[in-house]
Motif scaffolding. Structure first.
Motif, PDB file in Angstrom:
ATOM      1  N   TYR A 181       2.992   5.753   8.140  1.00 41.19           N
ATOM      2  CA  TYR A 181       1.724   5.576   7.434  1.00 41.19           C
ATOM      3  C   TYR A 181       0.915   6.864   7.378  1.00 41.19           C
ATOM      4  N   LEU A 182       0.806   7.536   8.497  1.00 37.65           N
ATOM      5  CA  LEU A 182       0.033   8.776   8.523  1.00 37.65           C
ATOM      6  C   LEU A 182       0.688   9.818   7.619  1.00 37.65           C
ATOM      7  N   GLY A 183       2.001   9.948   7.733  1.00 36.11           N
ATOM      8  CA  GLY A 183       2.720  10.914   6.906  1.00 36.11           C
ATOM      9  C   GLY A 183       2.581  10.629   5.424  1.00 36.11           C
ATOM     10  N   LEU A 184       2.758   9.376   5.034  1.00 34.56           N
ATOM     11  CA  LEU A 184       2.632   9.039   3.615  1.00 34.56           C
ATOM     12  C   LEU A 184       1.201   9.175   3.120  1.00 34.56           C
ATOM     13  N   GLY A 185       0.250   9.010   4.020  1.00 34.92           N
ATOM     14  CA  GLY A 185      -1.147   9.202   3.626  1.00 34.92           C
ATOM     15  C   GLY A 185      -1.488  10.659   3.393  1.00 34.92           C
ATOM     16  N   LEU A 186      -0.776  11.556   4.063  1.00 38.66           N
ATOM     17  CA  LEU A 186      -1.101  12.980   3.987  1.00 38.66           C
ATOM     18  C   LEU A 186      -0.224  13.771   3.021  1.00 38.66           C
ATOM     19  N   THR A 187       0.997  13.311   2.783  1.00 45.17           N
ATOM     20  CA  THR A 187       1.921  14.121   1.984  1.00 45.17           C
ATOM     21  C   THR A 187       1.767  13.878   0.492  1.00 45.17           C
ATOM     22  N   THR A 188       2.102  14.902  -0.250  1.00 41.92           N
ATOM     23  CA  THR A 188       2.263  14.761  -1.697  1.00 41.92           C
ATOM     24  C   THR A 188       3.669  15.225  -2.090  1.00 41.92           C
ATOM     25  N   ASN A 189       4.459  15.605  -1.114  1.00 43.78           N
ATOM     26  CA  ASN A 189       5.816  16.087  -1.321  1.00 43.78           C
ATOM     27  C   ASN A 189       6.767  14.895  -1.448  1.00 43.78           C
ATOM     28  N   VAL A 220       8.035   4.279 -11.669  1.00 42.23           N
ATOM     29  CA  VAL A 220       8.236   2.883 -11.275  1.00 42.23           C
ATOM     30  C   VAL A 220       9.639   2.693 -10.705  1.00 42.23           C
ATOM     31  N   VAL A 221      10.625   3.309 -11.339  1.00 40.69           N
ATOM     32  CA  VAL A 221      12.004   3.202 -10.855  1.00 40.69           C
ATOM     33  C   VAL A 221      12.123   3.841  -9.473  1.00 40.69           C
ATOM     34  N   ALA A 222      11.498   4.980  -9.270  1.00 37.23           N
ATOM     35  CA  ALA A 222      11.567   5.656  -7.968  1.00 37.23           C
ATOM     36  C   ALA A 222      10.866   4.835  -6.889  1.00 37.23           C
ATOM     37  N   VAL A 223       9.775   4.171  -7.228  1.00 39.86           N
ATOM     38  CA  VAL A 223       9.090   3.308  -6.263  1.00 39.86           C
ATOM     39  C   VAL A 223      10.006   2.160  -5.854  1.00 39.86           C
ATOM     40  N   ILE A 224      10.675   1.567  -6.822  1.00 44.71           N
ATOM     41  CA  ILE A 224      11.605   0.468  -6.521  1.00 44.71           C
ATOM     42  C   ILE A 224      12.759   0.979  -5.654  1.00 44.71           C
ATOM     43  N   LEU A 225      13.293   2.140  -5.978  1.00 48.01           N
ATOM     44  CA  LEU A 225      14.368   2.719  -5.178  1.00 48.01           C
ATOM     45  C   LEU A 225      13.889   3.076  -3.767  1.00 48.01           C
ATOM     46  N   ALA A 226      12.645   3.494  -3.648  1.00 46.29           N
ATOM     47  CA  ALA A 226      12.086   3.778  -2.322  1.00 46.29           C
ATOM     48  C   ALA A 226      12.002   2.492  -1.503  1.00 46.29           C
ATOM     49  N   TYR A 227      11.619   1.400  -2.145  1.00 44.90           N
ATOM     50  CA  TYR A 227      11.553   0.121  -1.443  1.00 44.90           C
ATOM     51  C   TYR A 227      12.955  -0.338  -1.036  1.00 44.90           C
ATOM     52  N   VAL A 228      13.936  -0.090  -1.903  1.00 42.71           N
ATOM     53  CA  VAL A 228      15.328  -0.383  -1.560  1.00 42.71           C
ATOM     54  C   VAL A 228      15.750   0.469  -0.364  1.00 42.71           C
ATOM     55  N   LEU A 249       9.832   9.702   4.955  1.00 42.74           N
ATOM     56  CA  LEU A 249       8.831   8.852   5.614  1.00 42.74           C
ATOM     57  C   LEU A 249       9.040   7.373   5.300  1.00 42.74           C
ATOM     58  N   ILE A 250       9.546   7.073   4.120  1.00 46.56           N
ATOM     59  CA  ILE A 250       9.890   5.673   3.810  1.00 46.56           C
ATOM     60  C   ILE A 250      11.008   5.213   4.739  1.00 46.56           C
ATOM     61  N   LEU A 291       0.821  -1.209   0.000  1.00 51.42           N
ATOM     62  CA  LEU A 291       0.000   0.000   0.000  1.00 51.42           C
ATOM     63  C   LEU A 291       0.854   1.257   0.000  1.00 51.42           C
ATOM     64  N   LEU A 292       1.974   1.216   0.704  1.00 54.86           N
ATOM     65  CA  LEU A 292       2.873   2.365   0.703  1.00 54.86           C
ATOM     66  C   LEU A 292       3.467   2.584  -0.684  1.00 54.86           C
ATOM     67  N   LEU A 293       3.816   1.503  -1.333  1.00 60.13           N
ATOM     68  CA  LEU A 293       4.396   1.620  -2.667  1.00 60.13           C
ATOM     69  C   LEU A 293       3.362   2.139  -3.659  1.00 60.13           C
ATOM     70  N   LEU A 294       2.117   1.699  -3.510  1.00 60.02           N
ATOM     71  CA  LEU A 294       1.049   2.222  -4.364  1.00 60.02           C
ATOM     72  C   LEU A 294       0.826   3.710  -4.099  1.00 60.02           C
ATOM     73  N   ARG A 295       0.936   4.094  -2.825  1.00 56.16           N
ATOM     74  CA  ARG A 295       0.771   5.512  -2.478  1.00 56.16           C
ATOM     75  C   ARG A 295       1.870   6.344  -3.129  1.00 56.16           C
ATOM     76  N   LEU A 296       3.102   5.840  -3.107  1.00 55.70           N
ATOM     77  CA  LEU A 296       4.197   6.567  -3.747  1.00 55.70           C
ATOM     78  C   LEU A 296       3.928   6.761  -5.234  1.00 55.70           C
ATOM     79  N   ASN A 297       3.434   5.738  -5.872  1.00 58.31           N
ATOM     80  CA  ASN A 297       3.092   5.832  -7.291  1.00 58.31           C
ATOM     81  C   ASN A 297       1.963   6.843  -7.489  1.00 58.31           C
ATOM     82  N   GLU A 298       1.022   6.844  -6.573  1.00 54.17           N
ATOM     83  CA  GLU A 298      -0.127   7.758  -6.654  1.00 54.17           C
ATOM     84  C   GLU A 298       0.299   9.224  -6.552  1.00 54.17           C
TER      85      GLU A 298
END
Length: 177
Positions: free
Chosen positions: A126-134, A81-89, A141-142, A69-76
């Motif tokens: 979770y709260l931070g990633l749910g609220l931020t768009t920055n 896709v590369v940045a999402v993978i790097l965020a997971y790393v 937050l990751i 869900l966090l990774l989907l939020r990052l994409n949202e």
């Protein structure tokens, strides 16, 4: 033509590994087997405080959200896709690097306190990633979310182990996991 070397590098070691099994010889057991106890027999001997802590951890696990869900939020919020993978790393890197210090901290403080710090990191992440768009805030937050796992995963196992007593370690870890 590029596939042949790759197949050679992957398949030859695998085939050789399987063929090496022929060389393995086990010694016959000479003493008779002991009678097996029922599967749940040892759980009766686990202390009440172990069960309370395990109930809290299991309860949290049942309501915990998957990391996807966090990774989907990052994409949202616009991560590629590369940045999402790097965020997971990044999450895994923070988790790996912070696990040892969290373990050291749990040797000095009560394990439930370090586990509690992890739950605070979870809430912030979770709260931070749910609220931020920055995007910059999302990267931080990751990392905070990686601290959650570092403070709960190994520390939780050590906590369960300490509560169970020396003679019930395997039973306690089996139940806890």
């Amino acid at each position: 033509h590029q596939i042949r070397p790759l197949l050679f590098v992957a398949i030859v070691p695998a085939v050789l590994s399987v063929l090496l099994i022929v060389l393995v010889r086990e010694k016959r057991r000479v003493e008779p087997r002991t009678a097996r106890q029922p599967l749940w027999a040892g759980t009766r001997d686990l202390p009440r405080r172990f069960w309370r802590a395990t109930a809290v951890v299991v309860g949290f696990g049942l309501v915990n959200f998957p990391d996807a869900l966090l990774l989907l939020r990052l994409n949202e919020i616009g991560f590629s896709v590369v940045a999402v993978i790097l965020a997971y790393v990044t999450y895994n890197l923070v988790y790996a690097l912070a696990s040892f210090p969290a373990g050291v901290l749990s040797d000095r403080l009560p394990r439930y306190a370090v586990f509690g710090f992890g739950l605070v990191f979870f809430a912030i992440g979770y709260l931070g990633l749910g609220l931020t768009t920055n995007h910059a805030a999302a990267w931080v937050l990751i990392g905070v979310y990686g601290m959650f796992t570092a403070c709960t995963d190994g520390v939780g196992k050590a906590w369960a182990s300490a509560l169970a007593g020396a003679d019930r370690q395997a039973t306690a870890q089996g139940v806890f996991q």
